[in-house]
Write a protein that holds these residues in place. Structure first.
Motif, mmCIF file in Angstrom:
data_model
loop_
_atom_site.group_PDB
_atom_site.id
_atom_site.type_symbol
_atom_site.label_atom_id
_atom_site.label_comp_id
_atom_site.label_asym_id
_atom_site.label_seq_id
_atom_site.Cartn_x
_atom_site.Cartn_y
_atom_site.Cartn_z
ATOM 1 N N THR A 42 0.834 -1.207 0.000
ATOM 2 C CA THR A 42 0.000 0.000 0.000
ATOM 3 C C THR A 42 0.867 1.254 0.000
ATOM 4 O OG1 THR A 42 -1.811 -1.162 1.062
ATOM 5 C CG2 THR A 42 -1.830 1.229 1.251
ATOM 6 N N LYS B 169 0.744 4.317 -2.817
ATOM 7 C CA LYS B 169 0.712 5.757 -2.521
ATOM 8 C C LYS B 169 1.866 6.456 -3.221
ATOM 9 C CE LYS B 169 -2.295 7.014 0.878
ATOM 10 N NZ LYS B 169 -3.264 8.108 0.797
ATOM 11 N N GLY C 162 -6.479 -0.774 -9.349
ATOM 12 C CA GLY C 162 -6.438 -0.891 -7.887
ATOM 13 C C GLY C 162 -5.202 -1.606 -7.354
ATOM 14 N N SER D 129 -6.801 2.076 -3.778
ATOM 15 C CA SER D 129 -8.231 1.907 -4.022
ATOM 16 C C SER D 129 -9.006 2.579 -2.888
ATOM 17 C CB SER D 129 -8.568 0.416 -4.042
ATOM 18 O OG SER D 129 -8.281 -0.130 -2.763
ATOM 19 N N THR D 130 -10.313 2.651 -3.040
ATOM 20 C CA THR D 130 -11.146 3.192 -1.957
ATOM 21 C C THR D 130 -10.925 2.386 -0.675
ATOM 22 O OG1 THR D 130 -12.737 3.717 -3.661
ATOM 23 C CG2 THR D 130 -13.493 3.923 -1.389
ATOM 24 N N ALA D 131 -10.821 1.071 -0.826
ATOM 25 C CA ALA D 131 -10.620 0.224 0.363
ATOM 26 C C ALA D 131 -9.274 0.530 1.029
ATOM 27 C CB ALA D 131 -10.695 -1.249 -0.033
ATOM 28 N N ASP D 132 -8.250 0.749 0.217
ATOM 29 C CA ASP D 132 -6.942 1.107 0.792
ATOM 30 C C ASP D 132 -7.052 2.417 1.571
ATOM 31 O OD1 ASP D 132 -5.660 -1.060 -0.455
ATOM 32 O OD2 ASP D 132 -5.278 0.114 -2.283
ATOM 33 N N GLY D 133 -7.727 3.383 0.940
ATOM 34 C CA GLY D 133 -7.910 4.681 1.596
ATOM 35 C C GLY D 133 -8.669 4.535 2.900
ATOM 36 N N ASP D 134 -9.701 3.694 2.882
ATOM 37 C CA ASP D 134 -10.495 3.479 4.100
ATOM 38 C C ASP D 134 -9.643 2.845 5.197
ATOM 39 O OD1 ASP D 134 -12.634 4.533 2.789
ATOM 40 O OD2 ASP D 134 -13.642 2.614 2.405
#
Ligand SMILES: [Fe+2]
Ligand SMILES: [Fe+2]
Length: 483
Positions: free
Chosen positions: A292, A296, A433, A438-443
């Protein structure tokens, strides 16, 4: 004028080493701009903490051997000043058609528009980053980090002052209009965005902040270095002093990422995890997994590459020819500083392939600066990878290929993997992704962002720094929070 240029006059409302008290017209213009700036700071600067006492450095001199003073300051009371590096005697224009002529102390009429545009673009990035980072205070992983964020923020504010001074002093009425516009645009605003793409992106979490200060502030460093070579002497002197402050911003980025990587490796080791790609297991430890971090990095590096503009550019050639914007370390380069018949290898997209072709060096100046930037970026990666290998893990952070995730230049219309393999739209959509967060990574990262406000304590996803700011001890209260 017998005022000591090294020292800054703090007796006026606007601290300066440009003898503002005897420059009534400019002083008046700047004092007129000041309330709008404070309004902007209150609206768009750090959210909260405006009444907190922050242990900040303020420049009191432009002597590189000792220029800053540390003390507790409320941010709205920070003394944003106008500081130019000392004038070099008999400075000559170091490149372009005017090579060897005396540097300009006034704006050369024929280059006025170009010069103004470059100053405005640089100026626009400064408040933009403050806007992008304004929510981060609420989730700072320590008081040490909180203080560093605010230091970066107030200095970006000062960099805006630096550019506004040049506009007000040297560009008359249209300079004043541009100065007002700099307070009107907003990062990410649909109607009135900031001028450059990367400065309209969100900085949603602290890993983004560290990536931004490492990669995007470093673009700023390269641009400032090029402008520090300018034949327009006041711009050169302004940028030279800004670079002194900018170094700390990149330190915050580099050490921030080092500390995140360090903590992840320690946590994996303690838990006996041998495969750093086992993201579920690593995340369960409450630290950010290395893949991750790589995503970034991919995102911020590619966004920052876009800031260098098109690889081949007549604007860049004109700015160089006219003596307005030079190359990185121009005066240290051994050539004729005119580039009239030189070539430079440029990566281009030709017949479906990434190829290196020679272009006239003059039009390839953006590419050259970008290459210098990439070389500068590599240093951090070596440090981070050293932390990973020392911990015994077989994982390497890498810079993605130039064709990866680009919105400007040769590769804006194609998709490529981080390794530089060209792929079609469908593959990109399906696999994106894997390469950018991804959105999940951000979350997931957001879920770790709980603030730590106890002196000497750090969030569990980041290591403590090796040394304190201004050599303060580990439990120093860098911010006395007052809400
Ligand atoms: Fe800056
Ligand atoms: Fe900066």
């Amino acid at each position: 004028m017998n005022m000591n240029i090294m020292n800054v006059d703090y007796s006026t409302k606007i601290p300066n080493n440009v003898n503002l008290s005897e420059d009534r017209q400019v002083l008046k213009a700047l004092e007129g701009w000041h309330p709008g700036y404070i309004d902007w700071w209150n609206d768009m600067g750090p959210d909260g903490f405006q009444q907190s006492l922050v242990y900040l450095r303020t420049a009191y001199s432009v002597d590189p051997r000792g220029w800053a003073k540390f003390d507790y300051v409320k941010m709205p009371d920070y003394r944003w000043g106008i500081l130019l590096a000392p004038q070099e005697e008999n400075r000559k224009i170091p490149f372009g058609e005017h090579f060897g002529e005396p540097a300009w102390q006034e704006v050369p009429g024929e280059y006025r528009a170009m010069l103004r545009r470059l100053i405005v673009i640089q100026g626009d990035t400064e408040p933009a980053s403050v806007e992008q980072q304004r929510h981060l205070g609420k989730t700072a992983p320590s008081l040490y980090d909180l203080r560093n964020l605010f230091q970066v923020n107030v200095e970006e504010g000062r960099h805006l002052w630096a550019m506004v001074y040049l506009l007000q002093k040297y560009f008359g009425r249209d300079g004043r209009e541009e100065a007002d516009e700099l307070l009107r645009r907003r990062s990410g605003d649909a109607d009135s965005p900031r001028m450059l793409g990367a400065f309209n992106e969100a900085t949603p979490d602290w890993l983004s902040f560290f990536m931004f200060t490492y990669f995007t502030d470093r673009d700023g460093k390269m641009q400032l270095h090029s402008l520090a070579q300018s034949g327009f002497d006041p711009l050169s002197r302004t940028c030279r002093f800004m670079l002194t402050e900018e170094a700390h911003h990149m330190f915050v980025g580099e050490t921030g990422i080092t500390r995140v990587v360090q903590r992840t490796c320690e946590a994996m080791k303690d838990a006996g995890i041998t495969n750093p790609n086992d993201t579920a297991k690593v995340r369960a430890l409450g630290v950010i997994d290395l893949p991750t971090i790589q995503k970034k990095l991919n995102l911020h590096y590619s966004l920052s590459l876009d800031l260098f503009g098109s690889e081949v550019s007549t604007n860049a050639a004109n700015a160089f020819n006219s003596g307005i914007k030079g190359r990185y370390h121009e005066t240290q380069i051994q050539d004729d500083h005119r580039l009239s018949s030189d070539t430079y290898p440029v990566l281009k997209f030709i017949d479906g392939e990434i190829k290196r072709v020679d272009e006239p060096a003059l039009t390839a100046l953006n590419m050259r600066l970008r290459d210098d930037y990439t070389q500068d970026c590599v240093k951090g990666l070596l440090r981070w990878n050293k932390v990973i290998s020392t911990a015994g893990y077989d994982f390497k952070l890498t810079l993605p290929n130039v064709a990866f995730h680009r919105a400007i230049g040769e590769f804006k219309d194609v998709h490529a993997t981080p390794d530089g393999i060209l792929i079609d739209d469908a593959t990109w959509a399906k696999r994106k992704g894997e390469w950018v967060p991804s959105t999940a990574d951000g979350d997931f990262i957001a879920s770790l962002m709980t603030p730590i406000t106890e002196p000497g304590q750090f969030a569990p996803w980041i290591s403590a720094p090796k040394v304190g700011i201004d050599n303060k001890p580990g439990d120093f209260e860098y911010v006395k929070i007052e809400t």
